[in-house]
Design an enzyme around this catalytic site. Structure first.
Site, PDB file in Angstrom:
ATOM      1  N   SER A 161       0.859  -1.180   0.000  1.00  0.00           N
ATOM      2  CA  SER A 161       0.000   0.000   0.000  1.00  0.00           C
ATOM      3  C   SER A 161       0.895   1.230   0.000  1.00  0.00           C
ATOM      4  O   SER A 161       1.948   1.236   0.652  1.00  0.00           O
ATOM      5  CB  SER A 161      -0.880   0.034   1.251  1.00  0.00           C
ATOM      6  OG  SER A 161      -1.473   1.314   1.371  1.00  0.00           O
TER       7      SER A 161
ATOM      8  N   TYR B  69      -1.429  -1.420  10.072  1.00  0.00           N
ATOM      9  CA  TYR B  69      -1.651  -1.783   8.660  1.00  0.00           C
ATOM     10  C   TYR B  69      -0.418  -1.458   7.818  1.00  0.00           C
ATOM     11  O   TYR B  69       0.096  -2.309   7.074  1.00  0.00           O
ATOM     12  CB  TYR B  69      -2.884  -1.031   8.154  1.00  0.00           C
ATOM     13  CG  TYR B  69      -3.160  -1.193   6.677  1.00  0.00           C
ATOM     14  CD1 TYR B  69      -3.725  -2.371   6.190  1.00  0.00           C
ATOM     15  CD2 TYR B  69      -2.873  -0.169   5.768  1.00  0.00           C
ATOM     16  CE1 TYR B  69      -3.996  -2.516   4.834  1.00  0.00           C
ATOM     17  CE2 TYR B  69      -3.147  -0.309   4.420  1.00  0.00           C
ATOM     18  CZ  TYR B  69      -3.697  -1.482   3.954  1.00  0.00           C
ATOM     19  OH  TYR B  69      -3.964  -1.626   2.613  1.00  0.00           O
TER      20      TYR B  69
HETATM   21  P1  NAP Z   1     -11.591  -5.739  -0.139  1.00  0.00           P
HETATM   22  O1  NAP Z   1     -12.458  -5.090  -1.162  1.00  0.00           O
HETATM   23  O2  NAP Z   1     -11.945  -5.637   1.304  1.00  0.00           O
HETATM   24  O3  NAP Z   1     -11.445  -7.290  -0.533  1.00  0.00           O
HETATM   25  C1  NAP Z   1     -10.634  -8.097   0.265  1.00  0.00           C
HETATM   26  C2  NAP Z   1     -10.531  -9.488  -0.317  1.00  0.00           C
HETATM   27  O4  NAP Z   1      -9.632 -10.237   0.515  1.00  0.00           O
HETATM   28  C3  NAP Z   1     -11.853 -10.230  -0.324  1.00  0.00           C
HETATM   29  O5  NAP Z   1     -11.904 -11.054  -1.466  1.00  0.00           O
HETATM   30  C4  NAP Z   1     -11.772 -11.074   0.948  1.00  0.00           C
HETATM   31  O6  NAP Z   1     -12.486 -12.295   0.889  1.00  0.00           O
HETATM   32  C5  NAP Z   1     -10.292 -11.401   0.976  1.00  0.00           C
HETATM   33  N1  NAP Z   1      -9.817 -11.768   2.316  1.00  0.00           N
HETATM   34  C6  NAP Z   1      -9.878 -11.039   3.458  1.00  0.00           C
HETATM   35  N2  NAP Z   1      -9.323 -11.727   4.477  1.00  0.00           N
HETATM   36  C7  NAP Z   1      -8.899 -12.910   3.951  1.00  0.00           C
HETATM   37  C8  NAP Z   1      -8.253 -14.045   4.487  1.00  0.00           C
HETATM   38  N3  NAP Z   1      -7.930 -14.107   5.790  1.00  0.00           N
HETATM   39  N4  NAP Z   1      -7.986 -15.082   3.667  1.00  0.00           N
HETATM   40  C9  NAP Z   1      -8.323 -15.033   2.353  1.00  0.00           C
HETATM   41  N5  NAP Z   1      -8.937 -13.988   1.785  1.00  0.00           N
HETATM   42  C10 NAP Z   1      -9.226 -12.936   2.579  1.00  0.00           C
HETATM   43  O7  NAP Z   1     -10.083  -5.187  -0.252  1.00  0.00           O
HETATM   44  P2  NAP Z   1      -9.327  -4.462  -1.476  1.00  0.00           P
HETATM   45  O8  NAP Z   1      -9.464  -3.006  -1.311  1.00  0.00           O
HETATM   46  O9  NAP Z   1      -9.680  -5.101  -2.759  1.00  0.00           O
HETATM   47  O10 NAP Z   1      -7.802  -4.803  -1.087  1.00  0.00           O
HETATM   48  C11 NAP Z   1      -7.041  -5.775  -1.748  1.00  0.00           C
HETATM   49  C12 NAP Z   1      -5.580  -5.579  -1.371  1.00  0.00           C
HETATM   50  O11 NAP Z   1      -5.146  -4.290  -1.795  1.00  0.00           O
HETATM   51  C13 NAP Z   1      -5.301  -5.637   0.140  1.00  0.00           C
HETATM   52  O12 NAP Z   1      -4.089  -6.305   0.372  1.00  0.00           O
HETATM   53  C14 NAP Z   1      -5.188  -4.170   0.532  1.00  0.00           C
HETATM   54  O13 NAP Z   1      -4.413  -3.994   1.677  1.00  0.00           O
HETATM   55  C15 NAP Z   1      -4.535  -3.606  -0.719  1.00  0.00           C
HETATM   56  N6  NAP Z   1      -4.750  -2.153  -0.870  1.00  0.00           N
HETATM   57  C16 NAP Z   1      -6.000  -1.632  -1.022  1.00  0.00           C
HETATM   58  C17 NAP Z   1      -6.155  -0.255  -1.144  1.00  0.00           C
HETATM   59  C18 NAP Z   1      -7.504   0.385  -1.300  1.00  0.00           C
HETATM   60  O14 NAP Z   1      -7.589   1.628  -1.219  1.00  0.00           O
HETATM   61  N7  NAP Z   1      -8.574  -0.360  -1.546  1.00  0.00           N
HETATM   62  C19 NAP Z   1      -5.036   0.582  -1.102  1.00  0.00           C
HETATM   63  C20 NAP Z   1      -3.787   0.010  -0.943  1.00  0.00           C
HETATM   64  C21 NAP Z   1      -3.656  -1.357  -0.825  1.00  0.00           C
HETATM   65  P3  NAP Z   1     -14.044 -12.414   1.370  1.00  0.00           P
HETATM   66  O15 NAP Z   1     -14.827 -11.763   0.256  1.00  0.00           O
HETATM   67  O16 NAP Z   1     -14.310 -13.858   1.482  1.00  0.00           O
HETATM   68  O17 NAP Z   1     -14.136 -11.645   2.649  1.00  0.00           O
END
Ligand code: NAP
Length: 245
Positions: free
Chosen positions: A140, A153
């Site tokens: 991130s 985080y």
């Molecule tokens: P999200 O919309 O909350 O989706 C999270 C995904 O991870 C879901 O498919 C969830 O599965 C899965 N997950 C959560 N806990 C898990 C576990 N213990 N084992 C297996 N799967 C798990 O998040 P996102 O925004 O797409 O984020 C994806 C990645 O990008 C993360 O690593 C996050 O830190 C990074 N990121 C995001 C942002 C942002 O602004 N969105 C910015 C920087 C970095 P379920 O559907 O089954 O819950």
């Protein structure tokens, strides 16, 4: 990558950025392993989208923080497709709190999923992935921005960036690259949930392109690293954030 159909495993690909990465990699020609913890229905939808477009995918439930579940997920992937060529460590959670107010669960859960989860899948990949593969870890941009309340985080993501460089070296001789993509604010549940509209607008305007990232923006960056044009990039962190930092 070219030749016979290769297989990509994207952790946390039922929703958000992971779902966008998975559907994009399927369009790029990979067989897909869709991983989730709770969202079986959403995962099945991603599989259906990929199959409708002519691709192949399976959904595998596994909590990445559980090493036995991660091992079983790799077993399932190998049983379905013969082996794994691409691993995208995308599963993650984000909880915000100043450290003084953080309880043990706040610390333990984020370390368990974001850091230990990544260690679990990287260890499995280091043992079992086919030579010539690609690994991409989701970091991130907040690891560099160092915003208040993001401490635990951001620390897990900083650790993931360090691991990226070390595993890239440990893969010497196997033609496996290991990189990280560090998104800025991206329009998913993880970012949007619980944030007031004014804060979302402020963060969307914090980069010179003046918008939030989309899951597709991040999938494009990952697809570059897993595709033919990204083969010489190794051990790097690519910030995909519209120029926020
Ligand atoms: P999200 O919309 O909350 O989706 C999270 C995904 O991870 C879901 O498919 C969830 O599965 C899965 N997950 C959560 N806990 C898990 C576990 N213990 N084992 C297996 N799967 C798990 O998040 P996102 O925004 O797409 O984020 C994806 C990645 O990008 C993360 O690593 C996050 O830190 C990074 N990121 C995001 C942002 C942002 O602004 N969105 C910015 C920087 C970095 P379920 O559907 O089954 O819950």
């Amino acid at each position: 990558m070219s030749g016979p159909t290769k297989t990509a495993l994207v952790t946390g690909s039922s929703r958000g950025i992971g779902a966008a990465i998975a559907t994009r990699l399927a369009l790029d020609g990979f067989n897909l392993v869709i991983n989730y913890t709770g969202s079986a229905e959403a995962a099945a939808k991603v599989v259906a989208t990929i199959e409708t477009a002519g691709g192949r995918a399976i959904a595998v439930q596994a909590d990445v923080s559980d090493p036995a579940a991660v091992g079983a997920m790799f077993d399932a992937a190998e049983a379905a497709f013969g082996g794994i060529d691409v691993l995208v460590n995308n599963a993650g959670i984000m909880q915000l709190s100043p450290l003084a107010a953080a309880d043990d669960a706040h610390i333990d859960r984020q370390i368990a999923i974001n850091l230990k989860g990544t260690l679990n899948t990287l260890r499995e990949a280091a043992r079992r992935m086919r030579d010539g593969g690609r690994i991409v870890n989701l970091s991130s941009s907040v690891a560099a921005l160092k915003f208040e309340s993001y401490g635990v985080y951001a620390a897990t993501k900083g650790a993931v960036e360090v691991l990226t460089g070390i595993l890239a070296k440990e893969m010497r001789g196997r033609a496996i690259t290991v990189n990280a993509v560090a998104p800025g604010p991206t329009g998913t549940d993880l970012f949007l949930e619980g944030k007031p509209e004014a804060l979302i607008e402020k963060l969307a305007g914090a980069n010179p392109l003046e918008r939030l990232g989309t899951p597709g923006d991040i999938a494009n960056a990952v697809a570059f690293l897993t595709g033919p044009d990204g083969g010489w990039i190794n051990g790097q962190v690519l910030r995909a954030n519209g120029g926020m930092i």
